[in-house]
Design an enzyme around this catalytic site. Structure first.
Site, PDB file in Angstrom:
ATOM      1  CB  SER A  25      -0.972  -0.010   1.176  1.00  0.00           C
ATOM      2  OG  SER A  25      -1.871  -1.073   1.014  1.00  0.00           O
ATOM      3  CE  LYS A  74      -8.980  -5.747   5.907  1.00  0.00           C
ATOM      4  NZ  LYS A  74      -9.169  -6.586   4.720  1.00  0.00           N
TER       5      LYS A  74
HETATM    6  P1  NAP Z   1      -8.169 -14.433   7.203  1.00  0.00           P
HETATM    7  O1  NAP Z   1      -9.363 -13.684   7.706  1.00  0.00           O
HETATM    8  O2  NAP Z   1      -7.057 -14.743   8.117  1.00  0.00           O
HETATM    9  O3  NAP Z   1      -8.718 -15.815   6.538  1.00  0.00           O
HETATM   10  C1  NAP Z   1      -7.815 -16.769   6.064  1.00  0.00           C
HETATM   11  C2  NAP Z   1      -8.558 -17.844   5.277  1.00  0.00           C
HETATM   12  O4  NAP Z   1      -7.570 -18.700   4.682  1.00  0.00           O
HETATM   13  C3  NAP Z   1      -9.434 -18.765   6.133  1.00  0.00           C
HETATM   14  O5  NAP Z   1     -10.541 -19.166   5.360  1.00  0.00           O
HETATM   15  C4  NAP Z   1      -8.506 -19.944   6.435  1.00  0.00           C
HETATM   16  O6  NAP Z   1      -9.178 -21.165   6.697  1.00  0.00           O
HETATM   17  C5  NAP Z   1      -7.777 -20.049   5.118  1.00  0.00           C
HETATM   18  N1  NAP Z   1      -6.473 -20.712   5.254  1.00  0.00           N
HETATM   19  C6  NAP Z   1      -5.347 -20.205   5.814  1.00  0.00           C
HETATM   20  N2  NAP Z   1      -4.329 -21.100   5.738  1.00  0.00           N
HETATM   21  C7  NAP Z   1      -4.832 -22.192   5.114  1.00  0.00           C
HETATM   22  C8  NAP Z   1      -4.284 -23.448   4.732  1.00  0.00           C
HETATM   23  N3  NAP Z   1      -3.005 -23.751   4.979  1.00  0.00           N
HETATM   24  N4  NAP Z   1      -5.086 -24.339   4.099  1.00  0.00           N
HETATM   25  C9  NAP Z   1      -6.372 -24.045   3.833  1.00  0.00           C
HETATM   26  N5  NAP Z   1      -6.961 -22.865   4.167  1.00  0.00           N
HETATM   27  C10 NAP Z   1      -6.198 -21.955   4.798  1.00  0.00           C
HETATM   28  O7  NAP Z   1      -7.507 -13.654   5.980  1.00  0.00           O
HETATM   29  P2  NAP Z   1      -8.226 -12.681   4.929  1.00  0.00           P
HETATM   30  O8  NAP Z   1      -8.138 -11.280   5.407  1.00  0.00           O
HETATM   31  O9  NAP Z   1      -9.566 -13.230   4.603  1.00  0.00           O
HETATM   32  O10 NAP Z   1      -7.233 -12.797   3.667  1.00  0.00           O
HETATM   33  C11 NAP Z   1      -7.190 -13.969   2.867  1.00  0.00           C
HETATM   34  C12 NAP Z   1      -6.230 -13.738   1.698  1.00  0.00           C
HETATM   35  O11 NAP Z   1      -6.743 -12.716   0.836  1.00  0.00           O
HETATM   36  C13 NAP Z   1      -4.828 -13.269   2.122  1.00  0.00           C
HETATM   37  O12 NAP Z   1      -3.873 -13.907   1.322  1.00  0.00           O
HETATM   38  C14 NAP Z   1      -4.846 -11.779   1.817  1.00  0.00           C
HETATM   39  O13 NAP Z   1      -3.560 -11.265   1.521  1.00  0.00           O
HETATM   40  C15 NAP Z   1      -5.726 -11.756   0.574  1.00  0.00           C
HETATM   41  N6  NAP Z   1      -6.365 -10.458   0.323  1.00  0.00           N
HETATM   42  C16 NAP Z   1      -6.084  -9.853  -0.872  1.00  0.00           C
HETATM   43  C17 NAP Z   1      -6.660  -8.645  -1.162  1.00  0.00           C
HETATM   44  C18 NAP Z   1      -6.363  -8.013  -2.485  1.00  0.00           C
HETATM   45  O14 NAP Z   1      -6.653  -6.821  -2.656  1.00  0.00           O
HETATM   46  N7  NAP Z   1      -5.808  -8.746  -3.437  1.00  0.00           N
HETATM   47  C19 NAP Z   1      -7.529  -8.008  -0.252  1.00  0.00           C
HETATM   48  C20 NAP Z   1      -7.799  -8.658   0.959  1.00  0.00           C
HETATM   49  C21 NAP Z   1      -7.197  -9.889   1.242  1.00  0.00           C
HETATM   50  P3  NAP Z   1      -9.654 -21.557   8.194  1.00  0.00           P
HETATM   51  O15 NAP Z   1     -10.944 -20.824   8.410  1.00  0.00           O
HETATM   52  O16 NAP Z   1      -9.822 -23.024   8.138  1.00  0.00           O
HETATM   53  O17 NAP Z   1      -8.567 -21.107   9.132  1.00  0.00           O
END
Ligand code: NAP
Length: 291
Positions: A25, A74
């Protein structure tokens, strides 16, 4: 922008999160300020949860114009806002705050990021089967966007912990009166048909993110076909194993960098009233990540 160019009137923007490990960012916003010759600077602040409230008060006291919010604040920051936008309120998370002379307004521009990334494919996607992998904060923004703008026929909600997918399903049934969900555990051999029949597949987990870039939500190539659109929210690396596999079967692939730039563009507009040159930033960020 060189250090000499900051002065008394330079406006401050930032990001709060904990820990702030890696973030693009500051790059996106500071490059845009330079391109548009705007007298702003964007800085990251590592704020642990115990000091969130005082940090926000401090930001108001310092006249900081606005800030992004990331994990783990958040959701908790909602209670510190004077106004919350409709989408942030339904998603239940804020990623952008605007400070208007002490009055704080919260927004969720991830919704805009997902929407703008999928917009060129709206006609293809609308009314079809869709599949969201993940049940965290990002998945919430994705699900809101799909229900609000793309009229899903059905959403398959897939997660490692199926119980969390179930909770999310119930949350959206209540909040958006959409109940055409099916939940599944992330167990690839059982999901080939689900993926195969989905017009749109979105990875909203952190699987495939650096340094675990070899990880993938499914390595079964029979899950993909040429009529699909596959969006990976992971932006580092931009070409994830998932996108490579889907592309090898002819699917249209969309990377997380695009979404990252679009969500930043919306935050930028909320803070400055100006448009970000999105295409240019997308290219600059790809180059920056490569080097
Ligand atoms: P979060 O709230 O921590 O959620 C993580 C998710 O990933 C959960 O569903 C978790 O499953 C799953 N997960 C984590 N490790 C895993 C593994 N080894 N195997 C299977 N599932 C796994 O994170 P978030 O904020 O939603 O972000 C998720 C991703 O989106 C991140 O990589 C983040 O950088 C990306 N993102 C990108 C943008 C963009 O603009 N491109 C914006 C926002 C987020 P469980 O529920 O089973 O733990």
């Amino acid at each position: 922008m060189g250090k000499d160019s900051y002065h008394l009137n330079t406006k401050l923007l930032g990001l709060i999160g904990h820990p702030i490990k890696h973030t693009y960012s500051p790059f996106i916003h500071n490059v845009t300020f330079e391109l548009k010759k705007l007298d702003y600077i964007y800085l990251p602040f590592d704020i642990p949860p115990s000091t969130l409230k005082t940090a926000v008060k401090g930001m108001v006291a310092l006249g900081i114009k606005g800030f992004n919010v990331t994990i783990p604040h958040k959701e908790n920051i909602l209670q510190l806002m004077h106004n919350v936008s409709e989408e942030a309120s339904i998603v239940g998370a804020i990623n952008t705050v605007v400070n208007d002379l002490g009055k704080l307004s919260g927004f969720n521009t991830d919704v805009h990021g997902v929407y703008e990334t999928l917009l060129p494919y709206k006609d293809e996607i609308t009314g079809n089967e869709m599949c969201v992998v993940g049940a965290g904060g990002a998945a919430r923004a994705v699900i809101y966007t799909l229900i609000r703008y793309f009229k899903p026929n059905i959403i398959f909600l897939i997660n490692r912990t199926e119980q969390k997918a179930e909770s999310l399903k119930n949350y959206f049934i209540e909040k958006m009166k959409f109940d055409n969900f099916k939940t599944r555990e992330l167990f690839p051999p059982d999901l080939v048909d689900v993926f195969q029949n989905s017009k749109l597949i979105i990875n909203a987990t952190s699987v495939g993110m650096f340094p675990d870039s070899d990880d993938i939500i499914t390595n079964l190539e029979s899950s993909f076909n040429k009529d699909q659109i596959v969006l990976d929210l992971v932006y580092n690396p931009p070409q994830t194993q998932l996108l490579k596999l889907a592309a090898s079967k002819g699917a249209t692939i969309l990377d997380g960098i695009k979404m990252l730039v679009y969500q930043a563009a919306k935050s930028f507009e909320l803070w400055t009233g100006e448009q970000m040159p999105v295409e240019q930033l997308h290219k600059s960020l790809q180059l920056f990540i490569k080097n």
